[in-house]
Scaffold this motif. Structure first.
Motif, PDB file in Angstrom:
ATOM      1  N   LEU A  71      -1.107  13.181   2.739  1.00 24.71           N
ATOM      2  CA  LEU A  71      -1.462  11.871   3.269  1.00 24.71           C
ATOM      3  C   LEU A  71      -2.578  12.012   4.292  1.00 24.71           C
ATOM      4  CD1 LEU A  71       2.076  10.312   3.888  1.00 24.71           C
ATOM      5  CD2 LEU A  71       0.678  10.200   1.816  1.00 24.71           C
ATOM      6  N   ARG A  72      -3.406  10.976   4.359  1.00 22.31           N
ATOM      7  CA  ARG A  72      -4.485  10.952   5.344  1.00 22.31           C
ATOM      8  C   ARG A  72      -4.348   9.701   6.204  1.00 22.31           C
ATOM      9  NH1 ARG A  72      -9.514  13.225   5.815  1.00 22.31           N
ATOM     10  NH2 ARG A  72      -9.309  14.205   3.755  1.00 22.31           N
ATOM     11  N   LYS A  73      -4.364   9.895   7.513  1.00 19.00           N
ATOM     12  CA  LYS A  73      -4.304   8.778   8.453  1.00 19.00           C
ATOM     13  C   LYS A  73      -5.157   9.113   9.665  1.00 19.00           C
ATOM     14  CE  LYS A  73      -1.111   5.823  11.083  1.00 19.00           C
ATOM     15  NZ  LYS A  73      -1.589   4.554  10.502  1.00 19.00           N
ATOM     16  N   ASN A  74      -6.091   8.229   9.963  1.00 20.60           N
ATOM     17  CA  ASN A  74      -6.998   8.427  11.101  1.00 20.60           C
ATOM     18  C   ASN A  74      -7.711   9.774  11.035  1.00 20.60           C
ATOM     19  OD1 ASN A  74      -6.143   5.940  12.194  1.00 20.60           O
ATOM     20  ND2 ASN A  74      -4.427   6.926  13.250  1.00 20.60           N
ATOM     21  N   GLY A  75      -8.042  10.190   9.816  1.00 24.60           N
ATOM     22  CA  GLY A  75      -8.758  11.443   9.639  1.00 24.60           C
ATOM     23  C   GLY A  75      -7.887  12.677   9.652  1.00 24.60           C
ATOM     24  N   ASN A  76      -6.595  12.515   9.929  1.00 24.37           N
ATOM     25  CA  ASN A  76      -5.675  13.648   9.978  1.00 24.37           C
ATOM     26  C   ASN A  76      -4.867  13.740   8.691  1.00 24.37           C
ATOM     27  OD1 ASN A  76      -6.381  14.287  12.707  1.00 24.37           O
ATOM     28  ND2 ASN A  76      -5.079  12.588  13.382  1.00 24.37           N
ATOM     29  N   LEU A  77      -4.615  14.971   8.252  1.00 21.33           N
ATOM     30  CA  LEU A  77      -3.846  15.201   7.037  1.00 21.33           C
ATOM     31  C   LEU A  77      -2.419  15.616   7.380  1.00 21.33           C
ATOM     32  CD1 LEU A  77      -6.402  17.212   4.855  1.00 21.33           C
ATOM     33  CD2 LEU A  77      -5.946  14.753   4.823  1.00 21.33           C
ATOM     34  N   SER A  78      -1.475  15.151   6.583  1.00 26.46           N
ATOM     35  CA  SER A  78      -0.082  15.575   6.725  1.00 26.46           C
ATOM     36  C   SER A  78       0.476  15.861   5.341  1.00 26.46           C
ATOM     37  CB  SER A  78       0.753  14.501   7.429  1.00 26.46           C
ATOM     38  OG  SER A  78       0.723  13.283   6.712  1.00 26.46           O
ATOM     39  N   GLY A  88       9.241  -0.143   6.072  1.00 29.12           N
ATOM     40  CA  GLY A  88       8.606  -0.813   7.202  1.00 29.12           C
ATOM     41  C   GLY A  88       7.180  -1.243   6.935  1.00 29.12           C
ATOM     42  N   ILE A  89       6.332  -1.106   7.951  1.00 24.21           N
ATOM     43  CA  ILE A  89       4.937  -1.545   7.884  1.00 24.21           C
ATOM     44  C   ILE A  89       4.027  -0.326   7.889  1.00 24.21           C
ATOM     45  CG2 ILE A  89       3.140  -2.909   8.998  1.00 24.21           C
ATOM     46  CD1 ILE A  89       5.387  -4.521  10.344  1.00 24.21           C
ATOM     47  N   ILE A  90       3.293  -0.145   6.810  1.00 23.87           N
ATOM     48  CA  ILE A  90       2.370   0.986   6.678  1.00 23.87           C
ATOM     49  C   ILE A  90       0.959   0.495   6.966  1.00 23.87           C
ATOM     50  CG2 ILE A  90       1.454   2.746   5.127  1.00 23.87           C
ATOM     51  CD1 ILE A  90       4.069   2.529   3.538  1.00 23.87           C
ATOM     52  N   LYS A  91       0.258   1.204   7.844  1.00 20.47           N
ATOM     53  CA  LYS A  91      -1.094   0.799   8.214  1.00 20.47           C
ATOM     54  C   LYS A  91      -2.084   1.944   8.024  1.00 20.47           C
ATOM     55  CE  LYS A  91       0.350  -2.576  11.731  1.00 20.47           C
ATOM     56  NZ  LYS A  91       0.232  -2.978  13.157  1.00 20.47           N
ATOM     57  N   ASP A  92      -3.162   1.634   7.316  1.00 21.50           N
ATOM     58  CA  ASP A  92      -4.312   2.537   7.189  1.00 21.50           C
ATOM     59  C   ASP A  92      -3.894   3.966   6.845  1.00 21.50           C
ATOM     60  OD1 ASP A  92      -6.831   3.580   7.196  1.00 21.50           O
ATOM     61  OD2 ASP A  92      -7.113   3.498   9.371  1.00 21.50           O
ATOM     62  N   MET A  93      -3.184   4.115   5.741  1.00 21.98           N
ATOM     63  CA  MET A  93      -2.755   5.432   5.292  1.00 21.98           C
ATOM     64  C   MET A  93      -3.099   5.596   3.816  1.00 21.98           C
ATOM     65  SD  MET A  93       1.030   7.203   5.578  1.00 21.98           S
ATOM     66  CE  MET A  93       1.011   7.052   7.365  1.00 21.98           C
ATOM     67  N   GLN A  94      -3.669   6.742   3.463  1.00 19.19           N
ATOM     68  CA  GLN A  94      -4.069   6.998   2.080  1.00 19.19           C
ATOM     69  C   GLN A  94      -3.337   8.217   1.530  1.00 19.19           C
ATOM     70  OE1 GLN A  94      -6.692   6.686   4.550  1.00 19.19           O
ATOM     71  NE2 GLN A  94      -6.534   4.485   4.157  1.00 19.19           N
ATOM     72  N   TRP A  95      -3.033   8.137   0.260  1.00 12.68           N
ATOM     73  CA  TRP A  95      -2.406   9.245  -0.459  1.00 12.68           C
ATOM     74  C   TRP A  95      -3.484   9.942  -1.273  1.00 12.68           C
ATOM     75  CZ3 TRP A  95       0.519   8.423  -5.644  1.00 12.68           C
ATOM     76  CH2 TRP A  95       0.982   9.654  -6.130  1.00 12.68           C
ATOM     77  N   GLU A  96      -3.662  11.232  -1.047  1.00 14.96           N
ATOM     78  CA  GLU A  96      -4.619  12.017  -1.819  1.00 14.96           C
ATOM     79  C   GLU A  96      -3.910  12.554  -3.059  1.00 14.96           C
ATOM     80  OE1 GLU A  96      -6.718  14.935   0.431  1.00 14.96           O
ATOM     81  OE2 GLU A  96      -7.725  13.424   1.660  1.00 14.96           O
ATOM     82  N   PHE A 265      -6.282  -7.089   6.068  1.00  9.27           N
ATOM     83  CA  PHE A 265      -6.755  -6.153   5.048  1.00  9.27           C
ATOM     84  C   PHE A 265      -7.184  -4.838   5.692  1.00  9.27           C
ATOM     85  CE2 PHE A 265      -8.941  -4.425   1.477  1.00  9.27           C
ATOM     86  CZ  PHE A 265      -8.515  -5.128   0.362  1.00  9.27           C
ATOM     87  N   LYS A 266      -7.934  -4.952   6.769  1.00  8.89           N
ATOM     88  CA  LYS A 266      -8.455  -3.760   7.444  1.00  8.89           C
ATOM     89  C   LYS A 266      -7.324  -2.944   8.070  1.00  8.89           C
ATOM     90  CE  LYS A 266     -12.203  -1.488   8.703  1.00  8.89           C
ATOM     91  NZ  LYS A 266     -13.033  -1.902   9.849  1.00  8.89           N
ATOM     92  N   GLN A 267      -6.342  -3.617   8.678  1.00  9.75           N
ATOM     93  CA  GLN A 267      -5.280  -2.859   9.341  1.00  9.75           C
ATOM     94  C   GLN A 267      -4.314  -2.230   8.343  1.00  9.75           C
ATOM     95  OE1 GLN A 267      -2.218  -4.652  11.690  1.00  9.75           O
ATOM     96  NE2 GLN A 267      -2.117  -6.541  10.486  1.00  9.75           N
ATOM     97  N   TYR A 268      -4.090  -2.885   7.201  1.00 12.16           N
ATOM     98  CA  TYR A 268      -3.168  -2.334   6.212  1.00 12.16           C
ATOM     99  C   TYR A 268      -3.817  -1.272   5.331  1.00 12.16           C
ATOM    100  CZ  TYR A 268       0.061  -6.164   7.317  1.00 12.16           C
ATOM    101  OH  TYR A 268       0.910  -7.036   7.955  1.00 12.16           O
ATOM    102  N   LEU A 269      -5.043  -1.538   4.866  1.00  9.17           N
ATOM    103  CA  LEU A 269      -5.660  -0.661   3.870  1.00  9.17           C
ATOM    104  C   LEU A 269      -6.794   0.194   4.415  1.00  9.17           C
ATOM    105  CD1 LEU A 269      -5.662  -2.985   0.728  1.00  9.17           C
ATOM    106  CD2 LEU A 269      -3.851  -1.535   1.654  1.00  9.17           C
ATOM    107  N   GLY A 270      -7.217  -0.067   5.642  1.00 10.65           N
ATOM    108  CA  GLY A 270      -8.186   0.818   6.280  1.00 10.65           C
ATOM    109  C   GLY A 270      -9.637   0.534   5.983  1.00 10.65           C
ATOM    110  N   VAL A 271      -9.913  -0.423   5.095  1.00 11.69           N
ATOM    111  CA  VAL A 271     -11.292  -0.800   4.773  1.00 11.69           C
ATOM    112  C   VAL A 271     -11.366  -2.319   4.685  1.00 11.69           C
ATOM    113  CG1 VAL A 271     -11.818   1.325   3.520  1.00 11.69           C
ATOM    114  CG2 VAL A 271     -10.875  -0.631   2.282  1.00 11.69           C
ATOM    115  N   SER A 272     -12.568  -2.844   4.653  1.00 10.49           N
ATOM    116  CA  SER A 272     -12.732  -4.285   4.503  1.00 10.49           C
ATOM    117  C   SER A 272     -12.571  -4.665   3.034  1.00 10.49           C
ATOM    118  CB  SER A 272     -14.121  -4.712   4.990  1.00 10.49           C
ATOM    119  OG  SER A 272     -15.116  -4.222   4.110  1.00 10.49           O
TER     120      SER A 272
END
Length: 279
Positions: A71-78, A88-96, A265-272
């Motif tokens: 996962l990537r969030k705020n430029g950090n990988l986990s 719950g509420i997921i904000k600006d997180m991507q699955w690689e 949109f921006k807070q949930y998905l991280g882009v406009s």
């Protein structure tokens, strides 16, 4: 889970055919505490998938025990294990998505049942909405996961899971009034205020009761739950009716202005919305 897959669930476009080319409803995990079991092909998904949750706790199963999730969030990988939880509420997180991933299995739970089955405090995951399942549950479930992954077929894996769930006694169920509230919110597709919801539920329900029980069973407030439904239904409407102008879709989905939708949109998905990949 990836919002594009959740959107397919919300649109109820589920195939009854047992094919990994389509999302499907599996009949092999027919447990009253489960809202749905789905298998999704992943070959055609783009590498980075924005994650979103509509308030319903879901488990995502990778194909093998050795599979990892990045996962990537705020430029950090986990890194997560082969079974991971979204709630719950997921904000600006991507699955690689790893190369060559064929499919994932998703199980969506009745919220009251989920937190009771696995003895989890719903509010304890507010700041940990995507995590390795084994990190937040009793070690006995690690044994179930290990046994599940000894099976090769998806149906057999689900049967192991279903058998384990049937052995657990559940005393906690969603109160009927809360079920009615969820039904109303879904009917209105999130285009309803908390005050309007209370009015529709009747004079015997007060705001404090609603707030307290949403937090207990969903880990979020009714206002936040409504917001999540409004967003996913607006997302669905735009994707379905493309190329609907972006400045029109939010109003059709219940937003009072475009800026509010843009902010969500921006807070949930991280882009406009303009820079999001709608394909």
């Amino acid at each position: 889970m990836p919002i594009k897959l959740l959107n397919r669930i919300k649109k109820n476009e589920l195939s009854q055919r047992h094919s990994l080319n389509d999302s499907l409803l599996s009949k092999n995990c027919s447990n009253k505490h489960i809202l749905g079991t789905y298998v999704f092909a992943c070959e055609d998904l783009e590498k980075n998938q924005p994650l979103f949750n509509d308030g319903i706790p879901s488990l995502i199963f990778m194909p093998s025990l050795s599979s990892e999730t990045i996962l990537r969030k705020n430029g950090n990988l986990s890194k997560l294990k082969s079974v991971w939880l979204c709630c719950g509420i997921i904000k600006d997180m991507q699955w690689e998505i790893p190369d060559g991933l064929a499919y994932i299995t998703v199980i969506r739970f009745d919220p009251a049942s989920f937190y009771s089955i696995f003895n989890i405090d719903s509010t304890a995951l507010i700041n940990n909405t995507v995590c390795s399942f084994e990190d937040v549950v009793d070690t006995k479930w690690s044994s179930v996961i290990t046994e599940m992954y000894t099976k090769n077929k998806v149906e057999d894996k689900l049967q192991v899971w279903n058998s384990a769930l049937e052995q657990v006694k559940i005393d906690d169920f969603l109160p009927p009034i809360l079920k009615s509230a969820i039904g109303i919110i879904d009917t209105y597709k999130g285009n309803v205020t908390v005050s309007q919801l209370l009015s529709l539920l009747g004079e015997n329900v007060n705001k404090k009761w609603l707030q307290r029980n949403f937090l207990r069973y969903f880990g979020i407030t009714p206002k936040k739950y409504i917001s999540l439904q409004r967003f996913i239904y607006t997302y669905e409407r735009y994707e379905k009716e493309m190329p609907t102008p972006l400045n029109i879709a939010p109003f059709e989905g219940g937003y009072y202005d475009y800026n509010h939708f843009f902010k969500d949109f921006k807070q949930y998905l991280g882009v406009s919305p303009k820079h999001y990949s709608w394909n």
